[in-house]
Design an enzyme around this catalytic site. Structure first.
Site, PDB file in Angstrom:
ATOM      1  N   CYS A  59       1.328  -1.424  -0.096  1.00 40.15           N
ATOM      2  CA  CYS A  59       0.417  -0.016   0.034  1.00 40.15           C
ATOM      3  C   CYS A  59       0.732   1.282   0.044  1.00 40.15           C
ATOM      4  O   CYS A  59       1.457   1.110   0.785  1.00 40.15           O
ATOM      5  CB  CYS A  59      -0.986   0.099   1.314  1.00 40.15           C
ATOM      6  SG  CYS A  59      -1.380   1.737   1.300  1.00 40.15           S
ATOM      7  N   ARG A 126     -13.940   1.586   6.451  1.00 45.20           N
ATOM      8  CA  ARG A 126     -12.902   0.596   5.979  1.00 45.20           C
ATOM      9  C   ARG A 126     -12.192   0.613   6.573  1.00 45.20           C
ATOM     10  O   ARG A 126     -11.889   0.695   7.384  1.00 45.20           O
ATOM     11  CB  ARG A 126     -12.620   1.800   4.480  1.00 45.20           C
ATOM     12  CG  ARG A 126     -13.704   1.927   3.684  1.00 45.20           C
ATOM     13  CD  ARG A 126     -12.657   2.888   2.657  1.00 45.20           C
ATOM     14  NE  ARG A 126     -12.122   1.842   1.756  1.00 45.20           N
ATOM     15  CZ  ARG A 126     -11.027   3.087   1.818  1.00 45.20           C
ATOM     16  NH1 ARG A 126     -10.383   4.214   1.409  1.00 45.20           N
ATOM     17  NH2 ARG A 126      -9.867   1.974   0.863  1.00 45.20           N
ATOM     18  N   VAL A 129      -5.548   0.575   5.781  1.00 45.30           N
ATOM     19  CA  VAL A 129      -3.240   0.407   6.576  1.00 45.30           C
ATOM     20  C   VAL A 129      -2.823   2.003   6.080  1.00 45.30           C
ATOM     21  O   VAL A 129      -3.158   2.082   5.196  1.00 45.30           O
ATOM     22  CB  VAL A 129      -2.977  -0.511   6.120  1.00 45.30           C
ATOM     23  CG1 VAL A 129      -2.931  -2.099   7.063  1.00 45.30           C
ATOM     24  CG2 VAL A 129      -2.945  -1.084   4.201  1.00 45.30           C
ATOM     25  N   GLU A 144      -4.868   7.452   9.172  1.00 42.11           N
ATOM     26  CA  GLU A 144      -4.544   8.767   8.213  1.00 42.11           C
ATOM     27  C   GLU A 144      -3.629   8.898   7.674  1.00 42.11           C
ATOM     28  O   GLU A 144      -3.007   9.161   9.035  1.00 42.11           O
ATOM     29  CB  GLU A 144      -5.103  10.035   8.322  1.00 42.11           C
ATOM     30  CG  GLU A 144      -5.404  11.155   7.766  1.00 42.11           C
ATOM     31  CD  GLU A 144      -4.964  10.645   5.852  1.00 42.11           C
ATOM     32  OE1 GLU A 144      -4.374  11.027   5.191  1.00 42.11           O
ATOM     33  OE2 GLU A 144      -6.428  10.215   5.399  1.00 42.11           O
ATOM     34  N   SER A 145      -3.039   8.602   7.087  1.00 37.48           N
ATOM     35  CA  SER A 145      -1.379   8.063   6.891  1.00 37.48           C
ATOM     36  C   SER A 145      -0.647   9.383   6.772  1.00 37.48           C
ATOM     37  O   SER A 145       0.761   9.691   7.303  1.00 37.48           O
ATOM     38  CB  SER A 145      -0.920   7.307   5.122  1.00 37.48           C
ATOM     39  OG  SER A 145      -1.473   8.019   4.249  1.00 37.48           O
ATOM     40  N   TYR A 195      -5.293   5.838  -8.947  1.00 42.84           N
ATOM     41  CA  TYR A 195      -6.695   4.839  -8.634  1.00 42.84           C
ATOM     42  C   TYR A 195      -7.971   5.480  -9.475  1.00 42.84           C
ATOM     43  O   TYR A 195      -8.859   5.285  -9.573  1.00 42.84           O
ATOM     44  CB  TYR A 195      -6.736   5.419  -6.967  1.00 42.84           C
ATOM     45  CG  TYR A 195      -5.533   4.355  -5.866  1.00 42.84           C
ATOM     46  CD1 TYR A 195      -6.079   2.881  -6.093  1.00 42.84           C
ATOM     47  CD2 TYR A 195      -4.568   5.018  -5.961  1.00 42.84           C
ATOM     48  CE1 TYR A 195      -4.882   2.279  -4.990  1.00 42.84           C
ATOM     49  CE2 TYR A 195      -3.126   4.199  -5.159  1.00 42.84           C
ATOM     50  CZ  TYR A 195      -4.730   2.861  -4.835  1.00 42.84           C
ATOM     51  OH  TYR A 195      -2.960   2.022  -4.320  1.00 42.84           O
TER      52      TYR A 195
END
Length: 328
Positions: A59, A126, A129, A144-145, A195
Site C-alpha cells: 500500500c 473501511r 492501512v 490517516e497516513s 486510482y
C-alpha cells in the site's frame, strides 16, 4: 483455485461501489484522527514501546509511514506488523507464511478488521492501512497516513536512535506553505489520480483521470529540472508522499491501472529523482516489489479476473543518478 478466484472477483466488485454515477472513483475519508502529542494533552503522549504500526508493504499510503519510521530512527520505539499482500474477501489479513509478512504480534488477530472492531465494536468504515495502534488503551490512534507521517516526524524526537535522525524534519516551518501547495495537487492528480484512472468504471471518467495524471507528471518533471527535491534542496514529506506512487508506477500502474501513456523511466528528471530517493536510506530498503506487484494483480480481480501477475518490467533502481552532485 480458478473457481475460488472467480468467486472472489465477484465479491471484489465491492470496490466498484466507491464509484459515483459518472464512474469516478471516490476515496472515502479516514475515521480515526487522534494525535500523539509531546505534552500529552491529546491523551496520547509519546512513549517508547507503547505504539504499534499495522502496515502493508504493497500500500502506498502505508508505505509513507514505514519510510518515516525508518528515516526518524523509530524502528525500536514503534513496533510494526505487516499484512499479507493478498487482500481477500475479509480484507487485509495476517499470514506469516507469506515472505516478509508477519502475524499480529500485539492482538493475535487473523484479520485487520478485528483490530478496528476492538477499537470500536460498531465501526462501519473501511479497514485500511496504516493503523497507528495504542497498546496501552487498546485503540486506534489514527489511520490517516498523512497525519501519522507528521506524528512520526515531530512527536517522537526524544526517542530517535541518533542525533542525525532526530535532526531530520520532513515538515520544516519555513517550507510548510510550499509543501502544502505541492501536496494538494500531487495528491489529487498523481497519488489518488492513478486510482481514479485504474478504478474508473466509465470511459469518460478514465480519460479525465489519466490525462490529469500525466499533466501532473509533466509538471513535476519541470519542477525537478531545476531542483533536487520538490521544494528545493531539502528532503520533505512531499517527496515521501510522491515517492510511494512513483515506486509503483512502472511496476503496476502502467499496466494494471492503464496509466500507460508514459513510464517514469521516460521522464529524464523524474527517473533520476526516483532513483535518488530509492538509494536514500529508508526508501529503497522499505520498498518491496514482490508485495507490490502481487497485491495489485492478485487482489484487484475486478480488473485482473485471473489474478495473473506480470513478469516485468526490468527496473534498475540502483543505477547512478548524479542528482546529488548536479544540485550540490
Amino acid at each position: 483455485m480458478a473457481e475460488s478466484k472467480m468467486a472472489e472477483a465477484k465479491k471484489g466488485t465491492e470496490i466498484l461501489k466507491w464509484a459515483n454515477a459518472k464512474g469516478e472513483f471516490v476515496r472515502k475519508p479516514s475515521s480515526f484522527r487522534n494525535w500523539i502529542t509531546k505534552d500529552g494533552s491529546s491523551g496520547f503522549p509519546p512513549e517508547s514501546g507503547r505504539y504499534h504500526l499495522y502496515v502493508s508493504y504493497a500500500c502506498p499510503w502505508a508505505h509513507r509511514t514505514i519510510i518515516a519510521r525508518s528515516l526518524k530512527g523509530l524502528t525500536k520505539c514503534i513496533t510494526m506488523d505487516v499484512v499479507d499482500y493478498h487482500m481477500g474477501e475479509k480484507g487485509w489479513r495476517f499470514n506469516p507464511a507469506v515472505k516478509d509478512a508477519t502475524p499480529d504480534t500485539v492482538n493475535g488477530f487473523e484479520h485487520l478488521r478485528e483490530i478496528y472492531f476492538l477499537a470500536n465494536a460498531e465501526y462501519e468504515g473501511r479497514f485500511t492501512v496504516p493503523v497507528l495502534w495504542d497498546k496501552k488503551t487498546k485503540t486506534v490512534v489514527n489511520n490517516e497516513s498523512s497525519e501519522i507521517l507528521r506524528i512520526l516526524n515531530s512527536e517522537f524526537n526524544d526517542f530517535c536512535e541518533t542525533d542525525e535522525q532526530r535532526a531530520i524534519d520532513l515538515y520544516p516551518q519555513e517550507l510548510r506553505k510550499e509543501i502544502e501547495e505541492v501536496n494538494e495537487w500531487i495528491y489529487k492528480d498523481i497519488n489518488n489520480g492513478v486510482y481514479r484512472a485504474g478504478f474508473a468504471t466509465k470511459q469518460e471518467a478514465y480519460d479525465k483521470a489519466v490525462c490529469e495524471v500525466f499533466a501532473a507528471l509533466d509538471r513535476v518533471e519541470e519542477v525537478l529540472s531545476t531542483r533536487r527535491y520538490l521544494t528545493g534542496s531539502t528532503l520533505t514529506e512531499a517527496d515521501v508522499r510522491l515517492y510511494t506512487t512513483l515506486a509503483r508506477f512502472d511496476c503496476v500502474y502502467v499496466g494494471h491501472f492503464k496509466c500507460n501513456k508514459k513510464r517514469i523511466m521516460d521522464y529524464p528528471h523524474l527517473w533520476d529523482y526516483l532513483r535518488d530517493l530509492y538509494q536514500t536510506r529508508g526508501f529503497g530498503d522499505t520498498t518491496n516489489r514482490h508485495h507490490i506487484e502481487h497485491h495489485y494483480q492478485e487482489s484487484h480481480l475486478q480488473i485482473n479476473p485471473h489474478g495473473i501477475v506480470a513478469i516485468g518490467p526490468d527496473i534498475d533502481f540502483n543505477a547512478p543518478h548524479n542528482r546529488d552532485t548536479k544540485f550540490s
